[in-house]
Design a protein around this motif. Structure first.
Motif, short mmCIF file in Angstrom:
data_model
loop_
_atom_site.label_atom_id
_atom_site.label_comp_id
_atom_site.label_asym_id
_atom_site.label_seq_id
_atom_site.Cartn_x
_atom_site.Cartn_y
_atom_site.Cartn_z
N TYR A 247 -28.51 -10.28 9.21
CA TYR A 247 -27.66 -9.63 10.21
C TYR A 247 -26.29 -9.29 9.63
O TYR A 247 -25.74 -8.20 9.87
N ALA A 248 -25.72 -10.21 8.84
CA ALA A 248 -24.41 -9.96 8.25
C ALA A 248 -24.45 -8.78 7.29
O ALA A 248 -23.50 -7.98 7.22
N SER A 249 -25.56 -8.64 6.55
CA SER A 249 -25.66 -7.54 5.59
C SER A 249 -25.67 -6.18 6.29
O SER A 249 -25.30 -5.16 5.69
N ALA A 250 -26.10 -6.15 7.55
CA ALA A 250 -26.11 -4.89 8.30
C ALA A 250 -24.72 -4.50 8.78
O ALA A 250 -24.53 -3.38 9.26
N LEU A 251 -23.75 -5.40 8.65
CA LEU A 251 -22.38 -5.11 9.07
C LEU A 251 -21.49 -4.70 7.90
O LEU A 251 -20.30 -4.46 8.09
N LEU A 252 -22.06 -4.63 6.69
CA LEU A 252 -21.28 -4.21 5.54
C LEU A 252 -21.22 -2.68 5.48
O LEU A 252 -22.25 -2.01 5.55
N LYS A 253 -20.02 -2.17 5.37
CA LYS A 253 -19.81 -0.73 5.34
C LYS A 253 -19.78 -0.25 3.90
O LYS A 253 -19.04 -0.81 3.07
N ASP A 254 -20.57 0.76 3.58
CA ASP A 254 -20.54 1.31 2.23
C ASP A 254 -19.13 1.80 1.92
O ASP A 254 -18.50 2.48 2.73
N GLY A 255 -18.64 1.44 0.73
CA GLY A 255 -17.27 1.78 0.37
C GLY A 255 -16.26 0.78 0.88
O GLY A 255 -15.06 1.01 0.83
N GLY A 256 -16.75 -0.39 1.37
CA GLY A 256 -15.88 -1.38 1.99
C GLY A 256 -15.53 -2.54 1.08
O GLY A 256 -15.67 -2.49 -0.14
N THR A 257 -15.08 -3.61 1.72
CA THR A 257 -14.54 -4.80 1.05
C THR A 257 -15.27 -6.03 1.56
O THR A 257 -15.56 -6.14 2.75
N GLY A 311 -20.50 1.72 -3.03
CA GLY A 311 -20.35 0.36 -3.51
C GLY A 311 -19.35 -0.45 -2.71
O GLY A 311 -18.66 0.06 -1.82
N LEU A 312 -19.27 -1.72 -3.03
CA LEU A 312 -18.33 -2.64 -2.39
C LEU A 312 -17.32 -3.13 -3.40
O LEU A 312 -17.56 -3.14 -4.61
N TYR A 313 -16.17 -3.57 -2.87
CA TYR A 313 -15.13 -4.24 -3.66
C TYR A 313 -15.03 -5.67 -3.15
O TYR A 313 -15.03 -5.91 -1.93
N GLY A 314 -14.98 -6.63 -4.05
CA GLY A 314 -14.89 -8.03 -3.66
C GLY A 314 -13.46 -8.53 -3.68
O GLY A 314 -12.73 -8.32 -4.65
N CYS A 315 -13.04 -9.18 -2.61
CA CYS A 315 -11.71 -9.79 -2.53
C CYS A 315 -11.88 -11.11 -1.80
O CYS A 315 -11.91 -11.15 -0.57
N GLN A 484 -6.36 -1.09 -0.55
CA GLN A 484 -7.49 -1.62 -1.31
C GLN A 484 -8.59 -2.14 -0.39
O GLN A 484 -9.78 -1.97 -0.68
N ARG A 485 -8.21 -2.79 0.71
CA ARG A 485 -9.17 -3.57 1.51
C ARG A 485 -9.73 -2.78 2.69
O ARG A 485 -9.85 -3.30 3.80
N VAL A 486 -10.07 -1.53 2.46
CA VAL A 486 -10.63 -0.72 3.54
C VAL A 486 -11.97 -1.30 3.99
O VAL A 486 -12.72 -1.86 3.19
N HIS A 487 -12.23 -1.20 5.28
CA HIS A 487 -13.48 -1.71 5.88
C HIS A 487 -13.73 -3.16 5.45
O HIS A 487 -14.84 -3.51 5.04
#
Length: 736
Positions: A247-257, A311-315, A484-487
């Motif tokens: 369920y959490a993976s479905a809330l990740l926005k492409d191009g997000g953080t 892709g995603l950016y990790g912070c 940097q931390r969009v979405h």
């Protein structure tokens, strides 16, 4: 003040002598959280304090890691060989073992601001000495406690082409902020000592983590005794954890953080994220089976169901090993840059990774560079890869080898010459991961050691205040971080959640501390500050306590970590509750909807009695299938029984140990009550293994030929546990 070069020593006793000579016998020692503790130095200092009662030693730290020993005789038999295999070559933190055994001497005190979850629930000394603080305030509180000695394990720079440097590697999180404050304390007249212990096993991480070794007073180096790093084995992912992660993976926005914490829930999210990216058809089969888009429309606006093209950016304060797997899978690919204006242009698509003359035109239009170009412009453009590395600024012109170019961007001839001779191919210097600290399996450390330089340079281990906070002044400002931390998706776990929207993550209502606040509050608060960001708290809908199933969604609780006014998104294995900005009745109902169906009627009745839900409300039929069987059916929709394995990223246990672990867990559950214990013992006494079916398991437990009544009873209990469970190794379904 620190000398131009640190004192270099190879003997731990000499190191302790040097520290005492600098600061005296009243020592408040600050140590990094988790992995970065300099074990040889700390053990020598602690032993000196045990031998000399005139030394007053106060150790202030967090997460002191110890190899597991097991509590019962069966657990000790199980853990013994495993512990020796994983930790046999790693020196143990002797103060931590003495803390665990309640045998610290009177002249030594240990204060921690974050415990390994549940490790000190029944240790009254540590409960009294616990320091409750947000991670971002830890340095402030360390200084307030009077820290005058800092010790840290570091990676040597010489063998990585960085002579005169060391890497804070696993723990720049607090040290980058603490070291300058210690120097300030020294300048004000208080003697201090900063000790670095070199260990070649530590991966050399560059960027912010690489610092001059002269920032330390003493460097302890004895490479012949370099020891392996303490590893945290992979935890089994249960079916329930997998569905929460899904369920959490479905809330990740492409191009997000992405920020995510340690443990099986974080690993489950990483696995489902990779599944969504690499095996999208299987992922969508589960998505469609659960009618996620229809039942939880939030995923359509806030998340997605397609692979990650941007892709995603990790912070994340903790760089869990999952981030490495996301990098390896091609998910962790969105690069960010340390310039707010440039990052904003990239976010809006006005500048891409590919460098062209349009890149220069946009930068000029936005007044980020001048025309004609100036020296500072050329330096900046070269650092970003917009200009080639050999481009220089001399006498008001660009020089490229023997060529000299005009810098007027409005001149067609100059532009063409710059395009042909000076422009690079793509932006460079981007970061895909900002992390504060890391702890993980040995496989993870090895992967970091072997990362190609170009990939390692895309990871920046840095101050926790940069990551957890929007307003620090040392490493970046709010505008840069927001760009940097969009979405942003800040995903953390809780133990319990109240119907009013408060999270219980770190302690119990009787005052005992389970773990600590850490950075959870910071990330939840940041999600409410950043445009487009969401806080996601994950929890299992139920737990087993005293042999009975108990709901983790409760009407109320006497302690909270995250107050209800910061409620946002909550996920259990039964779905997603979007709570942000909702009236109380909706909050109560949305949480009841994702509770285990065994507890929904009682929770609903409590809500009605409190006047928070209308008396006319009835549970819809499609809410009432929240059962473990439904979880397994949902995961089965992927069409591949191996799509959601217990250990998707490897396992430190053997198949035999996994089977034994399952049997021992069943025994522990069966004996949780007095009645269950008596019943289990009675059944076990009649067990025998006349066919030798369990011979290899008994040999692993050292119970082939038990001597004494206790060992014979342990043998019978193991046989009983194995008989009650599936004795064939099945790594796809077990928990250890």
């Amino acid at each position: 003040m620190a000398a131009d070069a640190p004192l270099r020593l190879s003997d731990t006793q000499a190191c302790v002598d040097a520290v005492i000579e600098r600061v005296g016998k009243s020592i408040t020692l600050g140590l990094p959280l988790g992995l970065g503790k300099p074990v040889r130095f700390v053990n020598a200092l602690y032993q000196r304090a045990k031998d000399d009662p005139t030394i007053n030693l106060h150790i202030v730290t967090a997460l002191s890691l110890l190899a597991p020993l097991g509590a019962s005789s069966l657990e000790k038999r199980f853990m013994g060989p495993f512990t020796e295999r994983l930790y046999g070559r790693i020196p143990e933190l002797t103060y931590a073992r003495d803390v665990s055994a309640n045998r610290l001497p009177d002249n030594v005190k240990v204060s921690e601001f974050f415990f390994k979850a549940g490790s000190y629930l029944n240790n009254t000394e540590q409960q009294r000495n616990y320091v409750c603080t947000n991670y971002t305030h830890a340095v402030r509180d360390l200084m307030a406690l009077g820290v005058n000695v800092v010790g840290q394990m570091v990676s040597p720079g010489a063998e990585h082409g960085q002579p005169g440097q060391v890497s804070l590697s696993s723990n720049p999180d607090l040290s980058l902020d603490l070291l300058p404050l210690m120097r300030q304390r020294e300048a004000e007249g208080t003697p201090v000592a900063m000790v670095a212990e070199l260990n070649g096993q530590m991966p050399f991480m560059g960027q912010h983590a690489a610092i001059a070794d002269q920032r330390f007073d003493i460097v302890l180096e004895h490479r012949a005794s370099d020891y392996p790093l303490f590893s945290a084995p992979q935890m089994a992912i249960s079916p329930e954890d997998h569905l929460i992660g899904f369920y959490a993976s479905a809330l990740l926005k492409d191009g997000g953080t992405l920020q995510v914490g340690i443990g099986s829930l974080g690993a489950a999210l990483v696995h489902s994220t990779i599944l969504r990216h690499r095996h999208n058809a299987s992922w969508k089969s589960v998505f469609n089976h659960l009618n996620v888009a229809e039942n939880f429309p939030l995923v359509t606006t806030e998340g997605g169901a397609e692979p990650f093209s941007k892709g995603l950016y990790g912070c994340s304060e903790m760089m869990v090993d999952g981030f490495y797997y996301l990098l390896e899978a091609g998910v962790l690919t969105r690069e960010v840059y340390d310039h707010a204006g440039l990052q904003g242009l990239i976010n809006r698509g006005e500048i891409t990774q590919r460098v062209t003359l349009d890149t220069l035109d946009v930068l000029h239009r936005e007044k980020l560079i001048d025309s004609p170009l100036r020296a500072r412009d050329v330096r900046w453009l070269s650092r970003l890869g917009i200009f080639k590395a050999d481009v220089e600024f001399k006498g008001g012109r660009l020089t490229v080898g023997e060529q000299s170019l005009d810098t007027d961007l409005a001149n067609d001839e100059s532009r063409e010459a710059i395009r042909v001779l000076a422009l690079g191919d793509r932006l460079t210097g981007g970061i895909v991961m900002h992390g504060g600290f890391y702890v993980g399996p040995e496989k993870f450390y090895q992967a970091l050691r072997e990362l190609p330089a170009k990939d390692r340079d895309r990871i920046c281990m840095t101050s926790v205040n940069y990551i957890n906070h929007l307003y620090d002044h040392e490493f970046g400002n709010q505008r840069l971080k927001a760009a940097q931390r969009v979405h942003g998706r800040f995903i953390n776990s809780a133990m319990m959640y109240t119907l009013s929207g408060a999270a219980v993550s770190d302690g119990l209502d009787d005052g005992r501390v389970v773990s600590g606040v850490g950075g959870q509050y910071n990330f939840v608060a940041m999600a409410h500050e950043l445009p487009g960001a969401r806080s996601i708290l994950t929890l299992r809908s139920r737990r087993v306590s005293g042999g009975k199933a108990v709901s983790n969604i409760v009407f109320n609780y006497g302690h909270c970590t995250i107050p209800r006014h910061l409620r946002d998104i909550v996920i259990t294995e039964y779905g997603i509750a979007d709570l942000r900005g909702q009236p109380d009745e909706q909050v109560y109902l949305r949480l009841i909807r994702i509770a285990d169906s065994r507890f929904q009627p009682e929770l609903l009745e409590q809500a009605k009695k409190a006047g928070k839900v209308s008396r006319d409300f009835r549970l819809p039929a499609h809410w009432c299938n929240n059962t473990p069987e439904a979880v397994r059916e949902a995961l089965g929709a992927a069409g591949d029984r191996d799509a959601f394995p217990a250990f998707p990223f490897g396992c430190d246990f053997t198949d035999e140990e996994l089977t034994l672990g399952k049997a021992l867990k069943a025994l522990k559950t069966a004996t949780a009550t007095r009645r269950g214990k008596l019943s289990t013992l009675w059944q076990a006494l009649r067990e025998k293994d006349e066919e030798g079916r369990y011979a290899s398991f008994l040999e692993r437990m050292g119970l082939t030929r038990p001597g004494g009544l206790k060992a014979k009873l342990d043998q019978r209990l193991v046989i009983h546990g194995l008989r009650k469970t599936d004795t064939q190794p099945d790594t796809g379904n077990q928990e250890t």
